[in-house]
Write a protein that holds these residues in place. Sequence first.
Motif, PDB file in Angstrom:
ATOM      1  N   ILE A 131       0.847  -1.192   0.000  1.00 44.07           N
ATOM      2  CA  ILE A 131       0.000   0.000   0.000  1.00 44.07           C
ATOM      3  C   ILE A 131       0.886   1.245   0.000  1.00 44.07           C
ATOM      4  N   ALA A 132       0.781   2.042  -1.059  1.00 47.51           N
ATOM      5  CA  ALA A 132       1.557   3.295  -1.150  1.00 47.51           C
ATOM      6  C   ALA A 132       3.048   3.058  -1.013  1.00 47.51           C
ATOM      7  N   GLY A 133       3.529   1.944  -1.516  1.00 47.83           N
ATOM      8  CA  GLY A 133       4.953   1.669  -1.487  1.00 47.83           C
ATOM      9  C   GLY A 133       5.688   2.471  -2.555  1.00 47.83           C
ATOM     10  N   ALA A 134       7.008   2.349  -2.552  1.00 47.73           N
ATOM     11  CA  ALA A 134       7.817   3.039  -3.574  1.00 47.73           C
ATOM     12  C   ALA A 134       8.779   2.014  -4.179  1.00 47.73           C
ATOM     13  N   PHE A 135       8.225   1.016  -4.814  1.00 48.71           N
ATOM     14  CA  PHE A 135       9.021  -0.092  -5.346  1.00 48.71           C
ATOM     15  C   PHE A 135       9.930   0.332  -6.500  1.00 48.71           C
ATOM     16  N   HIS A 136       9.622   1.469  -7.110  1.00 54.53           N
ATOM     17  CA  HIS A 136      10.472   1.972  -8.196  1.00 54.53           C
ATOM     18  C   HIS A 136      11.250   3.214  -7.767  1.00 54.53           C
ATOM     19  N   GLY A 137      11.145   3.571  -6.495  1.00 52.92           N
ATOM     20  CA  GLY A 137      11.913   4.682  -5.959  1.00 52.92           C
ATOM     21  C   GLY A 137      11.167   6.007  -5.963  1.00 52.92           C
ATOM     22  N   LEU A 138      11.828   7.009  -5.384  1.00 52.40           N
ATOM     23  CA  LEU A 138      11.243   8.336  -5.236  1.00 52.40           C
ATOM     24  C   LEU A 138      12.159   9.385  -5.867  1.00 52.40           C
ATOM     25  N   TYR A 139      11.580  10.248  -6.696  1.00 48.20           N
ATOM     26  CA  TYR A 139      12.384  11.322  -7.272  1.00 48.20           C
ATOM     27  C   TYR A 139      12.891  12.275  -6.194  1.00 48.20           C
ATOM     28  N   THR A 140      12.167  12.384  -5.091  1.00 50.82           N
ATOM     29  CA  THR A 140      12.631  13.221  -3.979  1.00 50.82           C
ATOM     30  C   THR A 140      13.878  12.651  -3.333  1.00 50.82           C
ATOM     31  N   CYS A 141      14.173  11.389  -3.605  1.00 49.15           N
ATOM     32  CA  CYS A 141      15.383  10.750  -3.082  1.00 49.15           C
ATOM     33  C   CYS A 141      16.522  10.764  -4.097  1.00 49.15           C
ATOM     34  N   GLY A 142      16.272  11.294  -5.276  1.00 52.66           N
ATOM     35  CA  GLY A 142      17.309  11.324  -6.289  1.00 52.66           C
ATOM     36  C   GLY A 142      17.423  10.006  -7.044  1.00 52.66           C
ATOM     37  N   THR A 179      -1.219  -4.308  -5.244  1.00 50.67           N
ATOM     38  CA  THR A 179      -0.852  -2.994  -4.740  1.00 50.67           C
ATOM     39  C   THR A 179      -2.074  -2.086  -4.700  1.00 50.67           C
ATOM     40  N   PHE A 180      -2.098  -1.200  -3.712  1.00 48.47           N
ATOM     41  CA  PHE A 180      -3.044  -0.100  -3.639  1.00 48.47           C
ATOM     42  C   PHE A 180      -2.234   1.169  -3.900  1.00 48.47           C
ATOM     43  N   ILE A 181      -2.635   1.927  -4.906  1.00 46.19           N
ATOM     44  CA  ILE A 181      -1.875   3.101  -5.306  1.00 46.19           C
ATOM     45  C   ILE A 181      -2.764   4.330  -5.342  1.00 46.19           C
ATOM     46  N   SER A 182      -2.137   5.492  -5.435  1.00 44.73           N
ATOM     47  CA  SER A 182      -2.890   6.738  -5.560  1.00 44.73           C
ATOM     48  C   SER A 182      -2.143   7.689  -6.484  1.00 44.73           C
ATOM     49  N   TRP A 183      -2.908   8.404  -7.286  1.00 44.59           N
ATOM     50  CA  TRP A 183      -2.331   9.420  -8.163  1.00 44.59           C
ATOM     51  C   TRP A 183      -2.284  10.777  -7.478  1.00 44.59           C
ATOM     52  N   VAL A 184      -2.766  10.858  -6.232  1.00 43.75           N
ATOM     53  CA  VAL A 184      -2.692  12.109  -5.467  1.00 43.75           C
ATOM     54  C   VAL A 184      -1.903  11.895  -4.174  1.00 43.75           C
ATOM     55  N   ASP A 185      -1.035  10.905  -4.180  1.00 49.50           N
ATOM     56  CA  ASP A 185      -0.177  10.598  -3.033  1.00 49.50           C
ATOM     57  C   ASP A 185       0.839  11.732  -2.873  1.00 49.50           C
ATOM     58  N   GLU A 186       0.710  12.474  -1.779  1.00 48.74           N
ATOM     59  CA  GLU A 186       1.542  13.673  -1.608  1.00 48.74           C
ATOM     60  C   GLU A 186       3.002  13.344  -1.302  1.00 48.74           C
ATOM     61  N   SER A 210      -3.751  -4.257  -9.291  1.00 46.02           N
ATOM     62  CA  SER A 210      -3.481  -2.980  -8.646  1.00 46.02           C
ATOM     63  C   SER A 210      -4.772  -2.165  -8.652  1.00 46.02           C
ATOM     64  N   THR A 211      -5.055  -1.510  -7.521  1.00 49.56           N
ATOM     65  CA  THR A 211      -6.264  -0.688  -7.410  1.00 49.56           C
ATOM     66  C   THR A 211      -5.868   0.736  -7.063  1.00 49.56           C
ATOM     67  N   ALA A 212      -6.376   1.685  -7.827  1.00 50.57           N
ATOM     68  CA  ALA A 212      -6.092   3.100  -7.582  1.00 50.57           C
ATOM     69  C   ALA A 212      -7.240   3.737  -6.803  1.00 50.57           C
ATOM     70  N   TYR A 213      -6.892   4.556  -5.818  1.00 48.63           N
ATOM     71  CA  TYR A 213      -7.868   5.242  -4.974  1.00 48.63           C
ATOM     72  C   TYR A 213      -7.580   6.749  -4.995  1.00 48.63           C
ATOM     73  N   PRO A 214      -8.586   7.563  -4.745  1.00 49.60           N
ATOM     74  CA  PRO A 214      -8.390   9.020  -4.712  1.00 49.60           C
ATOM     75  C   PRO A 214      -7.968   9.497  -3.326  1.00 49.60           C
ATOM     76  N   TYR A 215      -7.016   8.802  -2.709  1.00 42.13           N
ATOM     77  CA  TYR A 215      -6.622   9.080  -1.332  1.00 42.13           C
ATOM     78  C   TYR A 215      -5.179   9.554  -1.260  1.00 42.13           C
ATOM     79  N   GLU A 216      -4.869  10.299  -0.216  1.00 43.25           N
ATOM     80  CA  GLU A 216      -3.498  10.685   0.057  1.00 43.25           C
ATOM     81  C   GLU A 216      -2.761   9.517   0.724  1.00 43.25           C
ATOM     82  N   HIS A 217      -1.497   9.751   1.036  1.00 39.98           N
ATOM     83  CA  HIS A 217      -0.584   8.674   1.425  1.00 39.98           C
ATOM     84  C   HIS A 217      -1.097   7.834   2.603  1.00 39.98           C
TER      85      HIS A 217
END
Length: 234
Positions: A131-142, A179-186, A210-217
């Motif tokens: 749920i809200a994982g970062a299996f491909h990484g985060l751009y905020t982490c470089g 996976t549970f994902i979101s396109w508005v995950d802050e 994979s299921t997308a929800y309109p939820y924040e992190h």
Amino acid sequence: MSIKQRLLGLLALLLLSPIVGLHATCVDNVVLVHGNTGSPADFQNTVDLLLQNGYTSSQIFAPAWGNSLCAACNDHNGSEETPVRNAINSAIASSCTGHIDVIGHSMGATLAALEITKLNAASKVDVFLGIAGAFHGLYTCGIYPFNTATLTCGQYGLSISSPLLNGLDGKRFGKKEYTFISWVDEINCATGTCLVYGVHTSTIDGEDGSTAYPYEHYQLLYATAADQLALIRQ
């Protein structure tokens, strides 16, 4: 039938009823892994629903891991690993089915995936849910090895193409992966995009759904308890 025979029959039913009840509640043990600087209490909605649906507290494993006051201090190496690894081992060892289900939120999803991989335990996991994982990484982490100043973003962290994430790539973490994902995950989409090299960072390559929800992190965890239960009970 005599009164004695009726009493003996009733006694037999009373003696057998706990055994019948035990079999009726034989379900996979569940491991719940919270995210960076989180706590087991983050899964309270999930735990409440599990308890309402036939699980007992002894079938739910929710390890506390990491420094709860310093997000930049936590990675997927060493002391952070131990509580999660121990919980997975204990859950498998005490499972009445011989299998477990694992749900991880945020960094807890990748941490759980790592420990399953290290333990070679994927065949013992019926359902793995990130749920809200970062299996491909985060751009905020470089992008490794550049701009990865903190442990959380280093070689054992969530920088894009880090050795940690490359080591998980292509691995299975359970018989079924969701996976549970979101396109508005802050958090996962903080730079304005959720995509890493064309795929949502919260997805797992080769996943079963994979299921997308309109939820924040954090809402993505708190508000989906019923769907979490539905997946592991299917």
